[in-house]
Design a protein around this motif. Structure first.
Motif, PDB file in Angstrom:
ATOM      1  N   GLN A  59      47.052  41.050  34.153  1.00 45.04           N
ATOM      2  CA  GLN A  59      45.912  41.785  34.714  1.00 45.04           C
ATOM      3  C   GLN A  59      46.366  42.769  35.785  1.00 45.04           C
ATOM      4  O   GLN A  59      45.873  43.901  35.852  1.00 45.04           O
ATOM      5  CB  GLN A  59      44.903  40.789  35.285  1.00 45.04           C
TER       6      GLN A  59
ATOM      7  N   PRO B  84      44.435  38.280  40.331  1.00 42.86           N
ATOM      8  CA  PRO B  84      44.887  38.594  38.967  1.00 42.86           C
ATOM      9  C   PRO B  84      46.112  37.798  38.547  1.00 42.86           C
ATOM     10  O   PRO B  84      46.941  37.399  39.379  1.00 42.86           O
ATOM     11  CB  PRO B  84      45.219  40.086  39.054  1.00 42.86           C
TER      12      PRO B  84
ATOM     13  N   VAL C  57      37.687  40.307  38.829  1.00 41.29           N
ATOM     14  CA  VAL C  57      38.975  39.614  38.982  1.00 41.29           C
ATOM     15  C   VAL C  57      39.376  39.641  40.447  1.00 41.29           C
ATOM     16  O   VAL C  57      39.722  40.704  40.983  1.00 41.29           O
ATOM     17  CB  VAL C  57      40.074  40.277  38.119  1.00 41.29           C
TER      18      VAL C  57
ATOM     19  N   THR D 116      39.690  39.541  30.419  1.00 40.47           N
ATOM     20  CA  THR D 116      39.002  38.643  31.337  1.00 40.47           C
ATOM     21  C   THR D 116      38.112  37.715  30.518  1.00 40.47           C
ATOM     22  O   THR D 116      37.873  37.955  29.331  1.00 40.47           O
ATOM     23  CB  THR D 116      38.132  39.424  32.346  1.00 40.47           C
TER      24      THR D 116
END
Length: 234
Positions: A122, A118, A115, A134
């Motif tokens: 997240q 984000p 990631v 994800t």
């Protein structure tokens, strides 16, 4: 020159008047001094906040969200209704340096999961812990702040997330680089590919120069064709 006040008044009276004047001066100056110190502290805080927003604003999403998150981590109180800034830090209020470390470690933790930028959920999982969702699947995150609250050192977390000391404390103007095993392998392959391409290009260029310098080789090629044609006609 001696004044009439010094001549006629006793020492104790002169001392009393002098003390009163000094006390009055201090009473007038003290609020101004406190105000000046308060203004200086406010300016320092604003500058530190601005540096954090400039460094992490693009990664978090925008300046407004970055400002809210920095304020939450600094004050220890939620400043939003959703996302990472909506939760109270497990560590309580953090200093500006600790806020920077927490955000950089969250960067490293998310980078390991693929990631780069984000979304609010997240980022919340990386900072406060929880399930990180994800495209590759779900991963339970311990959270940077809960780990710190339990006594885990910044350096230990940095090692876990593939960050070096240089990453945690970069010099001014240097972007934070997050190192992971996958990124290092991809970077090595890219360098090797670029090197082999450059080598092939140089070799081709050298051959072209060599043939240009030897015109005899050019005349030999047609001759070979003539011999072959003649042989095939027999």
């Amino acid at each position: 020159m001696t004044s009439i006040f010094q001549i006629c008044s006793p020492v104790w009276l002169r001392r009393g008047v002098r003390a009163t004047v000094v006390a009055m001066a201090c009473a007038v100056a003290a609020p101004a001094l406190v105000l000046a110190q308060g203004v200086t502290a406010t300016l320092d805080n604003a500058a530190s906040t601005e540096r954090l927003i400039s460094e992490f604003g693009g990664w978090i999403g925008n300046r407004h969200d970055a400002d809210q998150l920095v304020t939450t981590l600094r004050s220890g109180r939620p400043t939003a209704t959703e996302g990472a800034a909506s939760k109270e830090p497990a560590t309580g209020p953090l200093g500006y340096g600790e806020v920077r470390l927490a955000l950089k470690l969250a960067q490293g933790a998310l980078a390991q999961q693929g990631v780069a930028y984000p979304n609010p959920d997240q980022l919340q999982a990386a900072l406060h812990g929880g399930v990180l969702r994800t495209p590759q699947g779900e991963q339970v995150m311990d959270g940077v702040l809960p780990q710190k609250a339990r006594g885990t050192g910044w350096a230990n977390m940095a090692e876990r997330y593939g960050l070096t000391t240089e990453d945690l404390l970069p010099p001014p103007g240097k972007a934070v680089t997050v190192k992971s095993a996958q990124q290092s392998a991809a970077k090595g392959k890219a360098k090797a590919g670029a090197k082999s391409k450059a080598s092939a290009k140089a070799s081709s260029k050298g051959k072209a120069k060599a043939s240009a310098k030897k015109p005899v080789a050019k005349s030999a090629k047609p001759a070979a064709k003539v011999v072959k044609k003649a042989t095939s006609g027999k």
